[in-house]
Each structure stands twice: as structure tokens, then as C-alpha cells.
Motif scaffolding. Sequence first.
Motif, mmCIF file in Angstrom:
data_model
loop_
_atom_site.group_PDB
_atom_site.id
_atom_site.type_symbol
_atom_site.label_atom_id
_atom_site.label_comp_id
_atom_site.label_asym_id
_atom_site.label_seq_id
_atom_site.Cartn_x
_atom_site.Cartn_y
_atom_site.Cartn_z
ATOM 1 N N ALA A 1 0.830 -1.208 0.000
ATOM 2 C CA ALA A 1 0.000 0.000 0.000
ATOM 3 C C ALA A 1 0.865 1.259 0.000
ATOM 4 C CB ALA A 1 -0.938 0.000 1.198
ATOM 5 N N ILE A 2 1.964 1.226 0.729
ATOM 6 C CA ILE A 2 2.887 2.369 0.745
ATOM 7 C C ILE A 2 3.456 2.589 -0.649
ATOM 8 C CG2 ILE A 2 5.081 3.243 1.646
ATOM 9 C CD1 ILE A 2 4.427 1.581 4.224
ATOM 10 N N LEU A 3 3.913 1.507 -1.292
ATOM 11 C CA LEU A 3 4.465 1.617 -2.637
ATOM 12 C C LEU A 3 3.412 2.128 -3.606
ATOM 13 C CD1 LEU A 3 6.793 1.263 -4.598
ATOM 14 C CD2 LEU A 3 6.165 -1.157 -4.811
ATOM 15 N N ALA A 4 2.201 1.616 -3.526
ATOM 16 C CA ALA A 4 1.121 2.075 -4.405
ATOM 17 C C ALA A 4 0.840 3.561 -4.192
ATOM 18 C CB ALA A 4 -0.139 1.248 -4.163
ATOM 19 N N ASP A 5 0.845 4.002 -2.949
ATOM 20 C CA ASP A 5 0.616 5.418 -2.646
ATOM 21 C C ASP A 5 1.716 6.285 -3.241
ATOM 22 O OD1 ASP A 5 -0.545 7.755 -1.184
ATOM 23 O OD2 ASP A 5 1.335 7.607 -0.050
ATOM 24 N N LEU A 6 2.956 5.865 -3.076
ATOM 25 C CA LEU A 6 4.067 6.637 -3.621
ATOM 26 C C LEU A 6 3.955 6.751 -5.135
ATOM 27 C CD1 LEU A 6 7.040 5.233 -1.498
ATOM 28 C CD2 LEU A 6 5.854 7.415 -1.208
ATOM 29 N N ILE A 7 3.693 5.635 -5.796
ATOM 30 C CA ILE A 7 3.593 5.627 -7.258
ATOM 31 C C ILE A 7 2.426 6.494 -7.711
ATOM 32 C CG2 ILE A 7 3.097 4.162 -9.258
ATOM 33 C CD1 ILE A 7 4.834 2.006 -7.819
ATOM 34 N N THR B 1 18.881 1.328 -3.166
ATOM 35 C CA THR B 1 20.301 1.599 -3.335
ATOM 36 C C THR B 1 21.016 0.331 -3.813
ATOM 37 O OG1 THR B 1 20.737 1.069 -1.010
ATOM 38 C CG2 THR B 1 20.340 3.406 -1.554
ATOM 39 N N PRO B 2 22.167 0.489 -4.467
ATOM 40 C CA PRO B 2 22.887 -0.695 -4.972
ATOM 41 C C PRO B 2 23.189 -1.739 -3.905
ATOM 42 C CG PRO B 2 23.800 1.295 -5.932
ATOM 43 C CD PRO B 2 22.810 1.740 -4.880
ATOM 44 N N ASP B 3 23.410 -1.302 -2.663
ATOM 45 C CA ASP B 3 23.697 -2.283 -1.607
ATOM 46 C C ASP B 3 22.424 -2.870 -0.987
ATOM 47 O OD1 ASP B 3 22.728 -0.202 -0.042
ATOM 48 O OD2 ASP B 3 24.563 0.031 1.133
ATOM 49 N N LYS B 4 21.269 -2.449 -1.506
ATOM 50 C CA LYS B 4 19.950 -2.963 -1.102
ATOM 51 C C LYS B 4 19.619 -2.716 0.369
ATOM 52 C CE LYS B 4 19.665 -6.507 -4.706
ATOM 53 N NZ LYS B 4 20.531 -5.869 -5.622
ATOM 54 N N THR B 5 20.160 -1.621 0.912
ATOM 55 C CA THR B 5 19.868 -1.280 2.308
ATOM 56 C C THR B 5 19.113 0.034 2.447
ATOM 57 O OG1 THR B 5 21.971 -0.135 2.606
ATOM 58 C CG2 THR B 5 21.914 -2.504 3.133
ATOM 59 N N GLY B 6 18.945 0.749 1.356
ATOM 60 C CA GLY B 6 18.283 2.051 1.418
ATOM 61 C C GLY B 6 17.282 2.225 0.302
ATOM 62 N N ILE B 7 16.426 3.216 0.473
ATOM 63 C CA ILE B 7 15.404 3.547 -0.518
ATOM 64 C C ILE B 7 15.703 4.943 -1.036
ATOM 65 C CG2 ILE B 7 12.930 3.956 -0.884
ATOM 66 C CD1 ILE B 7 12.434 1.935 1.418
ATOM 67 N N VAL B 8 15.651 5.098 -2.358
ATOM 68 C CA VAL B 8 15.934 6.373 -2.987
ATOM 69 C C VAL B 8 14.640 6.948 -3.543
ATOM 70 C CG1 VAL B 8 17.245 7.534 -4.810
ATOM 71 C CG2 VAL B 8 18.235 5.554 -3.633
ATOM 72 N N HIS C 1 8.521 0.945 7.662
ATOM 73 C CA HIS C 1 8.396 -0.341 6.964
ATOM 74 C C HIS C 1 9.572 -0.576 6.011
ATOM 75 C CE1 HIS C 1 4.247 0.533 8.179
ATOM 76 N NE2 HIS C 1 4.090 -0.778 8.208
ATOM 77 N N LYS C 2 10.692 0.043 6.292
ATOM 78 C CA LYS C 2 11.812 0.063 5.358
ATOM 79 C C LYS C 2 12.242 -1.322 4.852
ATOM 80 C CE LYS C 2 16.445 1.978 4.846
ATOM 81 N NZ LYS C 2 17.489 2.745 5.544
ATOM 82 N N PRO C 3 12.556 -2.299 5.707
ATOM 83 C CA PRO C 3 13.009 -3.600 5.176
ATOM 84 C C PRO C 3 11.956 -4.267 4.279
ATOM 85 C CG PRO C 3 13.530 -3.438 7.508
ATOM 86 C CD PRO C 3 12.638 -2.275 7.180
ATOM 87 N N ALA C 4 10.703 -4.253 4.711
ATOM 88 C CA ALA C 4 9.649 -4.874 3.914
ATOM 89 C C ALA C 4 9.384 -4.083 2.646
ATOM 90 C CB ALA C 4 8.370 -5.005 4.735
ATOM 91 N N LEU C 5 9.507 -2.757 2.719
ATOM 92 C CA LEU C 5 9.310 -1.927 1.539
ATOM 93 C C LEU C 5 10.430 -2.148 0.523
ATOM 94 C CD1 LEU C 5 7.562 0.148 0.113
ATOM 95 C CD2 LEU C 5 8.765 1.949 1.374
ATOM 96 N N ILE C 6 11.642 -2.316 0.993
ATOM 97 C CA ILE C 6 12.762 -2.629 0.087
ATOM 98 C C ILE C 6 12.464 -3.935 -0.652
ATOM 99 C CG2 ILE C 6 15.185 -3.396 0.015
ATOM 100 C CD1 ILE C 6 15.745 -1.254 2.195
#
Length: 106
Positions: A5-11, A20-27, A44-49
Motif C-alpha cells: 500500500a505504501i508503494l502504491a501510494d508513492l507511485i 540503493t545498490p547495496d539494497k539497504t536504502g530507498i531512494v 516499513h523500510k526492510p519490507a518496503l525494500i
Amino acid sequence: MTPEAILADLIQCGIEPSVTPDKTGIVVPAGKLTEAQRAAVLGHKPALIACILESARITSELIDAAMRAAAHWKDDPEEWRRQCLEVPPHQRADLLDHLQSQYPKP
């Protein structure tokens, strides 16, 4: 709120997050998130990644399947790509399943 739902809202707000390339952050573009969105992303950072990575995988496979369909019908592949990217992310998995069943990998 779920990561999907967070991803859908952002989009829906025109924000296409990436990982991020190291898969630890969201850009995301600077200054685009509301405070509520920022809190949801951080909460929800880990699940959102994982959700963003899965969405990217599905989109990549969808484009590959669309290219096979375009080749089959001798259509413009860029038109197929454009149409696939216009499909809302939450519906892309269904379209991918359909295209893969109709135009399997050789």
C-alpha cells in the motif's frame, strides 16, 4: 499500512522509489515525500525494500514477455514496452502470468 500500500501510494503520487545498490536504502526524489509518507517508509523500510525489488523483478520479466509477444505479432516492441509500463504495478503480475502462458520462453 502494508508495504504494498505504501508503494502504491508513492507511485500514485508520482514518486517512483528505487533501492540503493547495496539494497539497504530507498531512494526517492528529494523533497517529494510528505511527513506521513516519510514515516511510513521509515517504519516499513526492510519490507518496503523487498516490495520494491519484487516489483522491479516483475516489471523486468513483464517487459521480457512483452518483447516475445511483440516479436510473435511482428509489432513495435517499444509500443508493447510503453503499454506494459502504463499498467499499474499491482496488476503487472497478472499480466505477466498471462503473457508467460501465451508466449513462453524458448
